[in-house]
Design an enzyme around this catalytic site. Structure first.
Site, PDB file in Angstrom:
ATOM      1  N   LYS A 187       0.848  -1.109   0.096  1.00 41.23           N
ATOM      2  CA  LYS A 187      -0.106   0.002   0.025  1.00 41.23           C
ATOM      3  C   LYS A 187       0.900   1.226   0.021  1.00 41.23           C
ATOM      4  O   LYS A 187       2.071   1.087   0.577  1.00 41.23           O
ATOM      5  CB  LYS A 187      -0.853   0.007   1.173  1.00 41.23           C
ATOM      6  N   TYR A 228      -4.605   4.198   6.136  1.00 41.09           N
ATOM      7  CA  TYR A 228      -5.240   3.311   7.212  1.00 41.09           C
ATOM      8  C   TYR A 228      -6.512   3.862   7.750  1.00 41.09           C
ATOM      9  O   TYR A 228      -7.397   3.082   8.134  1.00 41.09           O
ATOM     10  CB  TYR A 228      -4.075   2.885   8.302  1.00 41.09           C
TER      11      TYR A 228
HETATM   12  P1  NAD Z   1      12.360   1.145   2.533  1.00 36.76           P
HETATM   13  O1  NAD Z   1      12.843   2.625   2.213  1.00 36.76           O
HETATM   14  O2  NAD Z   1      12.804   0.851   3.775  1.00 36.76           O
HETATM   15  O3  NAD Z   1      12.759   0.165   1.407  1.00 36.76           O
HETATM   16  C1  NAD Z   1      12.450   0.454   0.007  1.00 36.76           C
HETATM   17  C2  NAD Z   1      13.423  -0.632  -0.802  1.00 36.76           C
HETATM   18  O4  NAD Z   1      13.231  -0.034  -2.038  1.00 36.76           O
HETATM   19  C3  NAD Z   1      14.967  -0.234  -0.319  1.00 36.76           C
HETATM   20  O5  NAD Z   1      15.391  -1.615  -0.429  1.00 36.76           O
HETATM   21  C4  NAD Z   1      15.463   0.336  -1.593  1.00 36.76           C
HETATM   22  O6  NAD Z   1      16.795  -0.124  -1.597  1.00 36.76           O
HETATM   23  C5  NAD Z   1      14.489   0.019  -2.661  1.00 36.76           C
HETATM   24  N1  NAD Z   1      14.585   0.846  -3.922  1.00 36.76           N
HETATM   25  C6  NAD Z   1      14.645   0.678  -5.057  1.00 36.76           C
HETATM   26  N2  NAD Z   1      14.570   1.462  -5.923  1.00 36.76           N
HETATM   27  C7  NAD Z   1      14.470   2.465  -5.265  1.00 36.76           C
HETATM   28  C8  NAD Z   1      14.434   3.926  -5.334  1.00 36.76           C
HETATM   29  N3  NAD Z   1      14.519   4.288  -6.595  1.00 36.76           N
HETATM   30  N4  NAD Z   1      14.310   4.836  -4.421  1.00 36.76           N
HETATM   31  C9  NAD Z   1      14.456   4.411  -3.303  1.00 36.76           C
HETATM   32  N5  NAD Z   1      14.497   3.016  -2.941  1.00 36.76           N
HETATM   33  C10 NAD Z   1      14.645   2.134  -3.950  1.00 36.76           C
HETATM   34  O7  NAD Z   1      10.586   1.332   2.635  1.00 36.76           O
HETATM   35  P2  NAD Z   1       9.723   0.511   3.299  1.00 36.76           P
HETATM   36  O8  NAD Z   1       9.285   0.997   4.316  1.00 36.76           O
HETATM   37  O9  NAD Z   1      10.181  -1.224   3.262  1.00 36.76           O
HETATM   38  O10 NAD Z   1       8.509   0.637   2.255  1.00 36.76           O
HETATM   39  C11 NAD Z   1       8.335   0.004   1.002  1.00 36.76           C
HETATM   40  C12 NAD Z   1       7.007  -0.273   0.455  1.00 36.76           C
HETATM   41  O11 NAD Z   1       6.119  -1.088   1.672  1.00 36.76           O
HETATM   42  C13 NAD Z   1       6.080   1.057   0.615  1.00 36.76           C
HETATM   43  O12 NAD Z   1       5.030   1.011  -0.525  1.00 36.76           O
HETATM   44  C14 NAD Z   1       5.408   1.233   1.854  1.00 36.76           C
HETATM   45  O13 NAD Z   1       4.337   2.084   1.611  1.00 36.76           O
HETATM   46  C15 NAD Z   1       5.127  -0.108   1.998  1.00 36.76           C
HETATM   47  N6  NAD Z   1       4.907  -0.458   3.749  1.00 36.76           N
HETATM   48  C16 NAD Z   1       3.827  -1.113   4.259  1.00 36.76           C
HETATM   49  C17 NAD Z   1       3.968  -1.217   5.333  1.00 36.76           C
HETATM   50  C18 NAD Z   1       2.481  -2.085   5.706  1.00 36.76           C
HETATM   51  O14 NAD Z   1       2.240  -2.073   6.895  1.00 36.76           O
HETATM   52  N7  NAD Z   1       1.866  -2.758   5.043  1.00 36.76           N
HETATM   53  C19 NAD Z   1       4.788  -0.811   6.374  1.00 36.76           C
HETATM   54  C20 NAD Z   1       5.913  -0.446   5.691  1.00 36.76           C
HETATM   55  C21 NAD Z   1       6.097  -0.214   4.418  1.00 36.76           C
END
Ligand code: NAD
Length: 377
Positions: free
Chosen positions: A149, A232
């Site tokens: 999401k 949410y």
């Molecule tokens: P994060 O920044 O920790 O991780 C993102 C990942 O994408 C990293 O490994 C990064 O290297 C990679 N990536 C690839 N191309 C990239 C670019 N161009 N720029 C930046 N990063 C790049 O983020 P996250 O917190 O893991 O979030 C990722 C997704 O998951 C988002 O869509 C977020 O909304 C979703 N999320 C959902 C929940 C949930 O409870 N359902 C919780 C956290 C995050």
């Protein structure tokens, strides 16, 4: 004194002996390695038997902190592969989760995942603006997809993602983990069964005071806290009311750090209007920690606080405590999707739900920018 030839004979005997020992230990070594490999293969086969293989795309905080650990608990799917642009991460994950080299991909060779029968589901866990591209690529590879999401950064992207999955006959679901959480399910039941009367008003708040990285970049996030955590509240209001809103009003909050929140909101409040007149009053912020889903009904109230966390969701009603066990929401979510695929049934959190939410989020931004009530068709 021994003749020279007998000296060399002894040396040859010694070398032969050493070689025999070396060869023996080499043979034993490779025999031991082969046994170890076989044992590991048998254990892996047992661990993964009958389960669908999931490949995580993007090994950031959510994949590493929540999804991979949850995949150690799942009964119908397992962590089969990874897609990452960072070789160091590939190495760490390979040893931590015993992932075969053949199931490790990067963004350049991602398309070749289509030839890998060990991967059934691709889970896109990238910054929001990259969801559409990778869901469409996953569908083209003939794999079922889970997308985090918010589904995308606009409705048009959602349409393309849904179409791509329909075209190749794969299932698409959104990472809405709370639908698999007992307290949340109880809130839905209390509302649906009118346990304390008909729902009159919903209050939903979700915010966090710390934020960094791509979440502050509109091009990658699509917006501010509304896209990230406010979603949410939108979800909560919809699943508790059991309806989709017909109109929204919204107001941007003050920017206490304008240099940080250049092109995204720092906080906002909005109202969702439902067809029966129920109103949901919502707030979301990157300046304040908030986590509430409260429902006022005709004869009482019920609420969760915290309502959207990974753990520790706590509920109470005007009649007493909601006393239910905590679960690993992501394990339930991924297992349900795997079962839906196996049983050929619909997922309760499909791409269409992600699209509906994007439509609402876009209407909220339109209302915030215009100051007008915006109807949702
Ligand atoms: P994060 O920044 O920790 O991780 C993102 C990942 O994408 C990293 O490994 C990064 O290297 C990679 N990536 C690839 N191309 C990239 C670019 N161009 N720029 C930046 N990063 C790049 O983020 P996250 O917190 O893991 O979030 C990722 C997704 O998951 C988002 O869509 C977020 O909304 C979703 N999320 C959902 C929940 C949930 O409870 N359902 C919780 C956290 C995050």
């Amino acid at each position: 004194m021994l003749p020279d030839n007998s000296k060399s004979h002894t040396r040859r005997k010694f070398i032969n002996k050493v070689s025999a020992v070396t060869l023996g230990s080499m043979l034993f070594g490779s025999y031991a390695n082969a046994r170890q490999d076989k044992k590991r293969e048998v254990m892996n086969t047992k661990r993964t038997a009958g389960k669908l293989g999931i490949a995580l795309v993007g090994l950031g905080k959510y994949s590493g902190g929540q999804l991979a650990p949850a995949l150690q608990e799942t009964e119908h799917c397992f962590l089969a592969g990874i897609v990452t642009g960072t070789p160091e991460k590939a190495k760490d994950w390979k040893s931590k989760y015993d992932i075969p080299d053949g199931n490790i991909y990067n963004y350049e060779n991602f398309a070749s995942i289509k030839d890998n029968p060990a991967i059934d589901i691709i889970y896109v866990v990238l910054p929001n603006a990259l969801h559409a591209e990778y869901v469409i690529k996953a569908a083209a590879a003939g794999k079922h997809v889970i997308c985090e999401k918010p589904m995308a950064i606009n409705v048009e992207e959602c349409d393309r993602m849904i179409d791509a999955c329909k075209k190749t006959g794969v299932m698409l679901s959104i990472g809405y983990r709370l639908h698999f959480e007992p307290h949340t399910q109880e809130m839905i039941r209390l509302s649906k069964d009118k346990v304390v009367g008909k729902v009159k008003k919903i209050i939903a708040k979700d915010g966090m005071s710390k934020v960094e990285g791509w979440r502050l970049n509109k091009a990658l996030a699509g917006g501010g806290p509304l896209m990230d955590v406010g979603i949410y509240c939108v979800q909560g209001a919809c699943y508790v009311s059991g309806m989709d809103p017909i109109a929204v009003k919204a107001k941007e909050g003050p920017k206490t750090k304008p240099e940080m929140f250049r092109d995204i909101e720092q906080s906002l409040s909005w109202e969702m209007e439902f067809p029966d007149g129920t109103i949901a009053a919502c707030e979301s912020s990157y300046a304040e920690d908030m986590n509430l889903l409260h429902v006022d009904a005709e004869k009482g109230w019920f609420e969760l606080s915290p309502a959207y966390s990974y753990r520790g969701i706590t509920g109470k009603t005007s009649e007493g405590k909601i006393d239910l066990p905590g679960v690993t929401q992501q394990a339930g979510q991924m297992d349900d999707f795997a079962m839906a695929i196996k049983d050929k049934r619909a997922t309760p959190v499909p791409g269409e739900m992600g699209r509906r939410d994007l439509k609402i989020l876009m209407a909220i931004y339109k209302a915030m920018d215009s100051g007008q009530r915006v109807e949702i068709s």
